[in-house]
Design an enzyme around this catalytic site. Structure first.
Site, PDB file in Angstrom:
ATOM      1  CG  ASP A  55      -2.206   0.804   0.993  1.00 43.20           C
ATOM      2  OD1 ASP A  55      -2.345   1.448  -0.073  1.00 43.20           O
ATOM      3  OD2 ASP A  55      -3.075   0.783   1.885  1.00 43.20           O
ATOM      4  CG  ASP A  56      -1.059   4.992  -0.672  1.00 44.47           C
ATOM      5  OD1 ASP A  56      -1.599   4.262   0.190  1.00 44.47           O
ATOM      6  OD2 ASP A  56      -1.660   5.959  -1.189  1.00 44.47           O
ATOM      7  CG  ASP A 114      -3.749   7.825   8.592  1.00 47.71           C
ATOM      8  OD1 ASP A 114      -3.586   7.974   9.822  1.00 47.71           O
ATOM      9  OD2 ASP A 114      -4.152   8.746   7.864  1.00 47.71           O
TER      10      ASP A 114
END
Length: 165
Positions: free
Chosen positions: A99-100, A103
């Site tokens: 994933d980028d 969070d």
């Protein structure tokens, strides 16, 4: 960014490509991997770069939605992982999830449950979700909003001095 105290971290295409390649370098010693699962949409670009760099030919996606623009909400799975990749994990295959960004870790937690034992890698990590990933490149503070290159457009910015020429 609705919160005036929130920091902004714009990432260019060049920087994102360099960071994604750095992720591939870090993962090279952990592999080889039999498949990569990109978390759509943010994980598509880094997963493609990592797959190319590590010569991973089986590329799968899982689509999860946790944001409505900049507001995080509950996780909704929009596209499941294909059965052949799920079977690969069950038979001892080595699967990489990309994933980028991690969070809060909510999306990572849901996808990890789908693929127990998979290696989870992100380009960027925030403190609340950092423990959910095995490998990442850059940590940013929790109050930082990352603007990815696909979120940006080139626009004129006035000089700091306020001058016009």
């Amino acid at each position: 960014m609705s919160n005036p105290n929130q920091k902004s971290f714009p990432v260019t295409w060049d920087q994102f490509h360099r960071d994604s390649r750095a992720l591939a370098w870090r993962l090279a010693g952990i592999g080889p991997f039999d498949a990569v699962v990109a978390i759509a949409r943010g994980g598509l670009v880094p997963a493609a770069i990592v797959a190319r760099e590590l010569n991973i030919r089986t590329v799968e996606t899982v689509a999860a939605k946790s944001y409505d623009h900049q507001n995080q909400s509950g996780i909704k799975i929009l596209k499941e992982i294909s059965q052949p990749v799920l079977d690969l994990v069950k038979t001892g295959g080595k699967v990489l999830i990309v994933d980028d960004l991690v969070d809060t870790g909510n999306t990572a937690r849901v996808v990890r449950e789908m693929l127990p034992g998979a290696h989870f890698a992100t380009v960027y990590a925030k403190p609340k979700g950092r423990d959910m990933v095995d490998t990442f490149i850059t940590e940013v503070s929790q109050d930082t909003w990352i603007f990815f290159p696909w979120d940006l457009d080139v626009a004129y910015v006035a000089p700091i001095s306020g001058g016009t020429d």
